[in-house]
Design a protein around this motif. Structure first.
Motif, PDB file in Angstrom:
ATOM      1  N   ARG A 227       0.869  -1.188   0.000  1.00 27.39           N
ATOM      2  CA  ARG A 227       0.000   0.000   0.000  1.00 27.39           C
ATOM      3  C   ARG A 227       0.897   1.227   0.000  1.00 27.39           C
ATOM      4  O   ARG A 227       1.698   1.402   0.915  1.00 27.39           O
ATOM      5  CB  ARG A 227      -0.895   0.035   1.244  1.00 27.39           C
ATOM      6  CG  ARG A 227      -2.020  -0.988   1.203  1.00 27.39           C
ATOM      7  CD  ARG A 227      -3.042  -0.786   2.323  1.00 27.39           C
ATOM      8  NE  ARG A 227      -3.924  -1.951   2.384  1.00 27.39           N
ATOM      9  CZ  ARG A 227      -4.839  -2.150   3.324  1.00 27.39           C
ATOM     10  NH1 ARG A 227      -5.013  -1.259   4.290  1.00 27.39           N
ATOM     11  NH2 ARG A 227      -5.595  -3.228   3.302  1.00 27.39           N
TER      12      ARG A 227
ATOM     13  N   ASN B 290      -8.830  -6.160  11.297  1.00 29.02           N
ATOM     14  CA  ASN B 290     -10.086  -5.689  10.709  1.00 29.02           C
ATOM     15  C   ASN B 290     -10.924  -6.896  10.305  1.00 29.02           C
ATOM     16  O   ASN B 290     -10.454  -7.760   9.565  1.00 29.02           O
ATOM     17  CB  ASN B 290      -9.758  -4.819   9.486  1.00 29.02           C
ATOM     18  CG  ASN B 290     -11.012  -4.201   8.884  1.00 29.02           C
ATOM     19  OD1 ASN B 290     -12.084  -4.227   9.499  1.00 29.02           O
ATOM     20  ND2 ASN B 290     -10.883  -3.645   7.695  1.00 29.02           N
TER      21      ASN B 290
ATOM     22  N   ASP C  36     -14.055 -11.788   5.749  1.00 27.87           N
ATOM     23  CA  ASP C  36     -12.698 -11.488   5.291  1.00 27.87           C
ATOM     24  C   ASP C  36     -12.031 -10.728   6.417  1.00 27.87           C
ATOM     25  O   ASP C  36     -12.508  -9.657   6.787  1.00 27.87           O
ATOM     26  CB  ASP C  36     -12.767 -10.618   4.035  1.00 27.87           C
ATOM     27  CG  ASP C  36     -11.574  -9.679   3.920  1.00 27.87           C
ATOM     28  OD1 ASP C  36     -10.460 -10.091   4.273  1.00 27.87           O
ATOM     29  OD2 ASP C  36     -11.776  -8.532   3.460  1.00 27.87           O
ATOM     30  N   THR C  37     -10.989 -11.267   6.992  1.00 23.41           N
ATOM     31  CA  THR C  37     -10.331 -10.488   8.041  1.00 23.41           C
ATOM     32  C   THR C  37      -8.880 -10.251   7.681  1.00 23.41           C
ATOM     33  O   THR C  37      -8.303 -10.977   6.885  1.00 23.41           O
ATOM     34  CB  THR C  37     -10.369 -11.172   9.427  1.00 23.41           C
ATOM     35  OG1 THR C  37      -9.232 -12.023   9.562  1.00 23.41           O
ATOM     36  CG2 THR C  37     -11.653 -11.935   9.643  1.00 23.41           C
ATOM     37  N   GLY C  38      -8.322  -9.229   8.288  1.00 20.50           N
ATOM     38  CA  GLY C  38      -6.909  -8.928   8.060  1.00 20.50           C
ATOM     39  C   GLY C  38      -6.269  -8.417   9.325  1.00 20.50           C
ATOM     40  O   GLY C  38      -6.709  -7.419   9.890  1.00 20.50           O
TER      41      GLY C  38
HETATM   42  N1  SER Z   1      -9.813  -6.663   3.569  1.00 22.40           N
HETATM   43  C1  SER Z   1      -9.756  -6.058   4.884  1.00 22.40           C
HETATM   44  C2  SER Z   1      -8.599  -5.095   5.003  1.00 22.40           C
HETATM   45  O1  SER Z   1      -7.750  -5.057   4.171  1.00 22.40           O
HETATM   46  C3  SER Z   1      -9.648  -7.148   5.915  1.00 22.40           C
HETATM   47  O2  SER Z   1      -8.738  -8.099   5.510  1.00 22.40           O
HETATM   48  O3  SER Z   1      -8.536  -4.371   5.960  1.00 22.40           O
END
Ligand code: SER
Length: 897
Positions: free
Chosen positions: A67, A200, A229-231
């Motif tokens: 990012r 998240n 979906d978690t991160g």
């Molecule tokens: N897609 C979400 C994020 O990038 C959780 O993985 O925060």
């Protein structure tokens, strides 16, 4: 707790809970809308959207993510990385909110001895989307969080999407309170430095369309299933569990800071904030650069290549600002490999290539910095000569824009030279440039098709591709689109212009552009209600990888949705296309045979008769390498190898040694194209000849650079190759006839002519200087006397350069003797330039005359600038029309002194 342990515990936790462990995807997936993979869920998008059936109900992964929008925050805050590892768990229609909250909470709060992260539950906070009462209640029920530690936030924070059309949903974030010494109380809504976001949880339930910001996009509707979906940010958890000050000091990044410190005169964390930021930038960016190169990116001037270039340049500039004046990138890459290698074996296996590319960029950039420094010195000199101490905003901007100098570097160099910088002017020019870039980006975005109109067809039936077996197929029109809008009928009379109509068929022999092969051409003809309808196919593109959209020019009649048609590829076109594509595989194989396995494919394009192939390689190919590649290719053509294709599992294809383009995402079942057994084996969905002799001769046209570390070969194949050779033969015959020698004597004859031309030019130069000297002698004779000074002020004709003038001026000054004398010569230079030189002898200097001041008077009259020393100064202007005025101004000035 070390990072590898954090990764391991995460995966173990979810595998134990029934999840399938999935390896990280490359950071580059083949989606033109996504520069880099920026979340763990990216590789699973088709599963969330229901386009493909997932082979598992739940999965877990640790995904490499890039990012860069917050690049300026790197090193300044405690928590921003351009590369980070996102640990995630995913449910495709299996568990939903309750499961996600339970699983995350247990891992975070289970004690270290029992395999968890051992976080104090009292320090954890959660946020939920505004109206998500269900999540808020679950946090209380499952985790026992008190309501005051559950905060509600709006779209911008708690509604997640990839920023482009795709799956989306409300989310719930978990924060860790680092304690009162890091800021005021009040939870994450008040302070995100004290309360650090670590995880998240996204409740993926909708599909979004285009939009303009995080808060403004269309929700197209619910997804077929509710997903999770978690991160979790691995670096952030490491930061907390390792008790360090920020993510850059965690075990995988700190070694890079330490390596840097070995080279720098000033240390890390010794009380200089600016230096510390530079150290952290170097640590973060070096690592990201290594990962990007590892995944096939080369430094370039746009897209991904530009991001990589920018990161590496920021590393090099930060090192310079730290006072490091030796190359350092090679060492940084070794440190990254040592730290990251255990989790990312590609950094070890591919290290030589990664280091070579990074170091080549450093060398090139250092050259740029050297030329930039020269420009800086010129600008500084001119600034001082113009009598000011402020370097202009436009000089600072050119240094930034062309030579990559950040403003802070220019400021430092200016300060050393006793100058300041017009920072406001600089910022103004930067803002203008940003404005231009924004407008470009907006224009590009609009060109992207909105896929929602096709959604219904994408969801019902894919197009069947028949083109491997036949060139003509009967088919049904599934849908007709004009400018992306569905219509029932399209007709020739009064119908839309050619490039706006698309026909979607249930089956088609047309190859849609992909894998470097451009689309087939041919016709679609109506047979049912569309009788007499005929269209020429000008392009074919795949939509959502499953629908073939034929862009057509309706030449007669009308096409009606649901009707039957005959789709026919032009056989000559297809024959040429297969020659081009098989030729590309042959050149690729030959290239690796000649150059070795480091020549990794970076892209290709082929069309009937022509191909081009890009590959990672440093430096130009030698003449003999080029000839060898051509020779190996043509020998393989002559060997008439059989070409055959088959489908197999991805792992098996890889085990066979089949080559795949970095960054493409391949399905589990892949197609392999084999030419001549081991000679060439590639993953490929393209159309090919049946045996290699059908490719015909392959002629390599040339080899060139297309960005740092990427080379391109271009070639003709088949009849086009023959025609090219015939043209060259005719060219040679023409030359031979004009030179009146047999063809094979042309090179010797040309060399002889070039030699003679050189001699003649030298002779001419000599004569020109002799003439000028004679003129100078006359000039001395006709020197004017102004006051106490003898003045020779003259216009010189005949394209003289500044160097010629300097020789003459010295000559004349010598002849004028020791009485006060001034010499000023202005020439009518090339392209209407006016180079000029002024000399003042010691006696005239005693009278207060200075060459570097007189030169200004001359400069003003010929629209130029000049500078130098008291005895000799020079400059350049434009417009020979000003020469007389310049001479007059000089006389007047001497008259006054
Ligand atoms: N897609 C979400 C994020 O990038 C959780 O993985 O925060």
């Amino acid at each position: 707790m070390q990072t590898h342990e954090i990764r391991k515990r995460f995966l173990d936790h979810f595998v134990k809970a029934g999840h399938t462990e999935v390896p990280s995807a490359s950071v580059i997936l083949d989606d033109p809308n996504l520069l880099f993979v920026n979340a763990g869920m990216v590789q699973f998008v088709p599963y969330f959207l229901g386009q493909r059936t997932p082979p598992y109900k739940t999965a877990t992964s640790i995904q490499k993510c890039i990012r860069t929008p917050d690049i300026d925050e790197v090193g300044v805050t405690t928590r921003h990385n351009t590369f980070f590892q996102m640990a995630g768990n995913f449910s495709f229609g299996d568990y939903f909110k309750r499961g996600a909250i339970e699983l995350a909470w247990t891992l975070l709060t289970t004690s270290i001895d029992d395999g968890g992260f051992g976080m104090d539950p009292e320090r954890l906070w959660a946020t939920v989307y505004l109206d998500d009462d269900e999540a808020a209640e679950l946090w209380q029920e499952v985790a026992g969080l008190p309501p005051e530690r559950i905060q509600r936030r709006g779209m911008a924070d708690n509604y997640w999407s990839m920023g482009i059309p795709g799956p989306c949903g409300p989310c719930s974030e978990i924060y860790y309170d680092r304690g009162p010494e890091f800021g005021v109380e009040g939870g994450p809504i008040v302070n995100e430095e004290r309360y650090l976001e670590i995880w998240n949880l996204v409740f993926m339930q909708n599909e979004r369309g285009e939009g303009t910001s995080k808060e403004d996009f269309e929700i197209l509707g619910p997804l077929p299933r509710k997903n999770i979906d978690t991160g979790m940010g691995v670096e952030r958890v490491a930061f907390l569990l390792q008790g360090v000050h920020n993510v850059y000091e965690t075990d995988l990044l700190r070694p890079i800071i330490d390596t840097t410190a070995r080279f720098a005169p000033r240390g890390y964390d010794v009380g200089n904030h600016d230096d510390d930021v530079r150290y952290r930038v170097i640590a973060d960016h070096s690592r990201t650069a290594a990962i990007l190169i590892g995944d096939g990116v080369s430094p370039g001037n746009d897209g991904r290549g530009y991001v990589l270039r920018r990161l590496l340049r920021r590393v090099i500039r930060s090192a310079k600002l730290l006072g490091i004046d030796v190359p350092i990138v090679g060492e940084l890459m070794s440190t990254v490999r040592d730290a990251m290698g255990p989790s990312y074996p590609e950094l070890v296996n591919d290290f030589d290539r990664i280091q070579r590319i990074a170091v080549a960029e450093e060398t090139a950039f250092n050259r740029t910095l050297t030329s930039g420094s020269r420009l800086f010195e010129d600008a500084a000199r001119a600034t001082k000569a113009a009598g000011t101490t402020v370097l202009s905003g436009s000089d600072a901007f050119t240094l930034h824009d062309t030579y990559g100098f950040p403003l802070e570097l220019t400021l430092e160099m200016a300060a050393e030279a006793g100058l300041s910088v017009d920072e406001e002017g600089f910022r103004h020019l930067m803002a203008e440039q940003r404005q231009r870039a924004k407008a470009d980006a907006a224009a590009r975005k609009q060109a992207h098709t909105d896929l929602s109109a096709y959604r219904e067809l994408v969801d019902t039936a894919p197009t069947e591709f028949t083109g491997f077996d036949e060139l003509t197929s009967e088919a049904k029109i599934l849908g007709i689109f004009v400018d992306g809008h569905r219509v029932p009928v399209v007709s020739h009379n009064g119908g839309p212009s050619p490039d706006r109509v698309e026909l979607i068929l249930d089956r088609t022999p047309f190859y849609a552009e992909s894998g470097g092969q451009i689309a087939d051409e041919g016709t679609i003809v109506g047979t049912g209600a569309s009788v007499a309808a005929k269209a020429a196919v000008t392009d074919v593109q795949k939509i959502a990888k499953t629908l073939w959209a034929h862009r057509v020019n309706v030449e007669s009649g009308e096409f009606v949705e649901g009707d039957t048609v005959v789709a026919a590829v032009d056989p000559r076109w297809r024959h040429g296309a297969t020659q081009g594509h098989s030729g590309t595989h042959m050149v690729h194989a030959a290239l690796r045979q000649v150059l070795g396995p480091n020549a990794v494919q970076a892209g290709s394009l082929n069309r009937p008769g022509y191909l081009r192939f890009d590959f990672n390689w440093q430096g130009a190919l030698s003449e003999s390498q080029r000839t060898d590649i051509e020779e190996v290719t043509n020998e393989a053509v002559e060997a008439d190898y059989e070409v055959h294709s088959f489908t197999t599992e991805l792992d098996k294809a890889k085990a066979m040694g089949a080559m795949a383009l970095f960054g493409e995402s391949y399905p589990d079942e892949v197609r392999v194209v084999e030419i001549g057994g081991p000679f060439s084996l590639e993953l490929c969905g393209g159309t090919h000849v049946r045996s290699s002799a059908q490719i015909g001769p392959v002629t390599i046209l040339g080899e060139s650079s297309v960005g740092s570390g990427v080379r391109r070969v271009e070639a003709y194949v088949g009849l086009d190759s023959f025609r090219h050779l015939a043209r060259e033969r005719a060219l040679l015959a023409g030359l031979a006839s004009s030179l009146k020698v047999p063809s094979d004597e042309v090179p010797a004859r040309v060399a002889q002519l070039v030699e003679r031309l050189k001699v003649a030019e030298k002779e001419l130069d000599k004569m020109r200087l002799a003439n000028a000297r004679a003129a100078a002698a006359n000039a001395v004779a006709g020197a004017e006397i102004i006051g106490k000074v003898r003045l020779v002020a003259q216009r010189m004709a005949g394209g003289m350069s500044a160097a010629d003038l300097r020789t003459l001026v010295a000559d004349i000054r010598g002849k004028l003797g020791s009485d006060p004398a001034v010499v000023a010569l202005l020439a009518e230079g090339e392209n209407d330039t006016v180079p000029f030189v002024v000399a003042v002898n010691p006696a005239a200097q005693d009278l207060g005359l200075r060459a570097n001041e007189l030169v200004k008077t001359v400069g003003v009259a010929v629209n130029g600038r000049g500078g130098g020393k008291a005895d000799l100064a020079q400059g350049s202007g434009k417009g020979a029309g000003g020469i007389d005025a310049a001479l007059a101004a000089l006389r007047a000035e001497l008259g006054r002194s």
